[in-house]
Structure formats: structure tokens, C-alpha cells
Design an enzyme around this catalytic site. Structure first.
Site, PDB file in Angstrom:
ATOM      1  N   CYS A  96       0.804  -1.218   0.000  1.00 55.53           N
ATOM      2  CA  CYS A  96       0.000   0.000   0.000  1.00 55.53           C
ATOM      3  C   CYS A  96       0.840   1.272   0.000  1.00 55.53           C
ATOM      4  O   CYS A  96       0.328   2.358  -0.239  1.00 55.53           O
ATOM      5  CB  CYS A  96      -0.947  -0.006   1.192  1.00 55.53           C
ATOM      6  SG  CYS A  96      -2.063  -1.435   1.203  1.00 55.53           S
ATOM      7  N   ASN A 139     -10.478   0.363   0.932  1.00 56.07           N
ATOM      8  CA  ASN A 139      -9.015   0.370   0.889  1.00 56.07           C
ATOM      9  C   ASN A 139      -8.593  -0.111  -0.492  1.00 56.07           C
ATOM     10  O   ASN A 139      -8.716  -1.300  -0.807  1.00 56.07           O
ATOM     11  CB  ASN A 139      -8.474  -0.552   1.990  1.00 56.07           C
ATOM     12  CG  ASN A 139      -6.965  -0.614   2.029  1.00 56.07           C
ATOM     13  OD1 ASN A 139      -6.278  -0.209   1.091  1.00 56.07           O
ATOM     14  ND2 ASN A 139      -6.423  -1.149   3.114  1.00 56.07           N
ATOM     15  N   HIS A 157      -2.632   7.008   3.397  1.00 54.80           N
ATOM     16  CA  HIS A 157      -3.133   5.759   2.831  1.00 54.80           C
ATOM     17  C   HIS A 157      -4.578   5.563   3.268  1.00 54.80           C
ATOM     18  O   HIS A 157      -4.905   5.689   4.451  1.00 54.80           O
ATOM     19  CB  HIS A 157      -2.263   4.595   3.291  1.00 54.80           C
ATOM     20  CG  HIS A 157      -2.837   3.246   3.001  1.00 54.80           C
ATOM     21  ND1 HIS A 157      -3.470   2.944   1.816  1.00 54.80           N
ATOM     22  CD2 HIS A 157      -2.874   2.113   3.748  1.00 54.80           C
ATOM     23  CE1 HIS A 157      -3.868   1.688   1.851  1.00 54.80           C
ATOM     24  NE2 HIS A 157      -3.527   1.171   3.009  1.00 54.80           N
TER      25      HIS A 157
END
Length: 323
Positions: free
Chosen positions: A114, A284, A254
């Protein structure tokens, strides 16, 4: 004469198929109330049928060409950051290159989970500053849905699919420099987050066939890491750059979980208004989330912004930028 890096265009894309919490509740033991309370996520988008990671990345690449007015043949390098590639080889970036006709470019993938977009920006910056490359695309694209175990609510409810990216161009004007400072780190931890593990064979038999495992994360460990170690990196970078947190126009984190973003905001003593977020709508989206969140506010950027992302590795990176 020194060469600097200017971010001249941003783009983002999500697939059409929307999956809300109620739909997930029909296939696993969860519900809308639990998901929203723990993650802030309401919906996410899934790529379906023939739409794969390279498809999402190509959509972003086309946006970058349109916004910049560049021909595809002017692109020197394409970096795609992803942990959900179309295949182990060829690189997803090579597929994007072919799709847009960037015949003069070279292309490769980068895997930093990520944290991919921050690692990709920092890497692309070095290519541009070398003076050899004028136009570089950094695209983060993920089809997380294809790597999920939909019986595991601790992971599957979090993730969605999407892509975001930036066009970096060379400039000799230091006032146009977009990449001000960076800090990239890893901890060499293979257990807290992992996905796509391929086991070696145990004997030579005709039935051998490669298999991968689904995405896994130790949620509590991730939350602890993201809300303690990551903010410390952010503060360190800002101190080294002589920038106060209050000087930042935006902090683009993030998009893992709205609760993590809220905790980071509290840790840095900054209002949530400085933290653009899309996790409620898109979930996400791994490395793509921070690129997509930056793309959504880039046109209105007038001051410095801090981009921070973290993921498997454990990899975490912060990049201080300006428009």
C-alpha cells in the site's frame, strides 16, 4: 543545469460495479453497522469480467495524456505500483505501455504494497532528476477483489479496486519543483500483511500446479503500526524539511481505514479537514488510494502537502510535495 521534477497532471479511475456493505453481508458474517463502525467504509468498487489491473491503470494513463496534451510516444518511463498485477510476468506496466502506444518508453512494476505510490514517486523523481527522462508516469492500480478470501471478514470488508496516478515532467526551474523531501522505510516483516504466497513443490509429480494464497492482515498489528510508527516518520520528515505540520495544506494518508486516518490526525494535532479521504466510497484500494485522494484535490493545491502510505513489508513512505 540541475533538473527538477514537476507533477503536471493527476488522474484516477474506479470500475463501475459498486458493492455496498449489505451485499457483503449476504455472503459473510457481517453487517453494515459493524463495517461502518470499525472502518468507515460504506461502499467499494470491484473490477468484473475482463477488467483487470492493467485496464484500470490504462484508464489513468489515458487521462494523464489527455490532461497534459502529450502524445503517448513522448512518454519515457511508466512505473506501475501494484500488489495485484495481471500476472507475475509480463509487468502490468508493459501492458499499459502497449495499450496506450508508448513505443518510446520502458516500463516496470514496483511492489511496495500500500506504500507503492510514495515509493513510485520517489523512484520516478530520481529518473527525472538524472536528466535522461523528461516524461514519466507513476500509476498505482489494484484489483484487490481477486485476492480476497470472502469468508474472512477481517480483510474482505476493507478492500476495493481502483487506480490513480501522476505525470512527472522535467523542469530546470527550481520554483517548479514538486518533490521537496522523502523518507522511505521497511521493517522486513513478512507476517503482519501478506498476499499471493507461492509455495515451492514438495515432490516432482504431474499434478504440480502453482497456487497462491489470499490476502491476509493482522488487523490489530496494522492499526498499532499505522497509528504509532507511521506518524513518527511523518514528524521526522517534516522536521528535516523544516516544515511545521500546521504549514501543510493537506495530509494525504493511505486510505486503509477511516479510523486510522482519524487517529493520525489526532496524533499530529491537525483537523480532519486537512485529510482528504475517499475510503468511505472506495474502501481500501491499497497503493491506489493515496494517489486517488491526491488526484481529487490536486487542482486546488496551493501549499505543501504530505503524502504518507504504509503496507506489507512492512513498508512505509512519506513524500512532501508542492504543486
Amino acid at each position: 543545469m540541475p533538473t527538477y521534477t514537476k507533477i503536471t497532471a493527476m488522474g484516477q479511475y474506479v470500475p463501475d460495479r459498486i458493492v455496498d456493505n449489505d451485499e457483503l453481508a449476504t455472503i459473510m458474517d457481517t453487517n453494515d453497522e459493524w463495517i461502518q463502525a470499525h472502518t468507515g467504509i460504506k461502499t467499494r468498487h470491484f473490477a468484473m469480467d475482463a477488467e483487470n489491473t492493467s485496464s484500470l491503470a490504462t484508464q489513468v494513463a489515458q487521462q494523464l495524456l489527455t490532461k497534459s496534451g502529450l502524445a503517448a510516444t513522448a512518454i519515457d518511463l511508466i512505473i506501475v505500483t501494484t500488489i495485484t498485477p495481471d500476472a507475475l510476468t509480463p509487468a502490468t506496466a508493459c501492458l499499459v505501455q502497449a495499450n496506450i502506444g508508448a513505443t518510446n518508453a520502458f516500463a516496470f512494476d514496483m511492489s511496495a504494497a500500500c506504500a507503492g505510490f510514495t515509493f513510485g514517486l520517489a523512484t520516478a523523481d530520481k529518473f527525472v532528476r538524472s536528466g535522461q527522462y523528461q516524461n514519466v508516469m507513476v500509476i498505482s492500480a489494484e484489483v484487490n477483489s481477486k485476492m480476497m478470501d470472502f469468508k474472512d471478514r477481517t480483510a474482505a470488508v476493507f478492500f476495493g479496486d481502483g487506480a490513480g496516478g501522476a505525470l512527472l515532467q522535467a523542469t530546470t526551474n527550481p520554483a517548479e519543483n514538486s518533490i521537496l523531501a522523502e523518507k522511505l522505510q521497511t521493517q522486513g516483516d513478512a507476517e503482519v500483511i501478506h498476499s499471493g504466497r507461492v509455495q515451492p513443490i514438495t515432490r516432482v509429480v504431474a499434478s504440480n500446479y502453482p497456487q497462491t494464497d489470499a490476502f491476509y492482515q493482522a488487523g490489530r498489528d496494522v492499526f498499532q503500526f499505522a497509528t504509532t510508527v507511521v506518524p513518527e516518520q511523518m514528524r521526522t520528515l517534516l522536521q528535516q524539511a523544516n516544515v511545521a505540520p500546521t504549514d501543510l495544506q493537506y495530509v494525504i494518508c493511505h486510505q486503509a481505514n477511516l479510523r486510522i486516518i482519524e487517529q493520525i490526525a489526532t496524533n499530529l494535532a491537525l483537523p480532519m479537514a486537512k485529510f482528504p479521504h475517499n475510503v468511505e466510497k472506495f474502501g481500501n484500494t491499497s497503493s491506489a488510494g493515496v494517489a486517488m485522494a491526491l488526484a481529487s484535490v490536486y487542482d486546488e493545491l496551493t501549499g505543501p502537502a504530505l503524502i504518507t502510505a504504509f503496507g506489507g513489508g512492512l513498508a512505509y513512505g512519506s513524500v512532501l510535495i508542492q504543486k
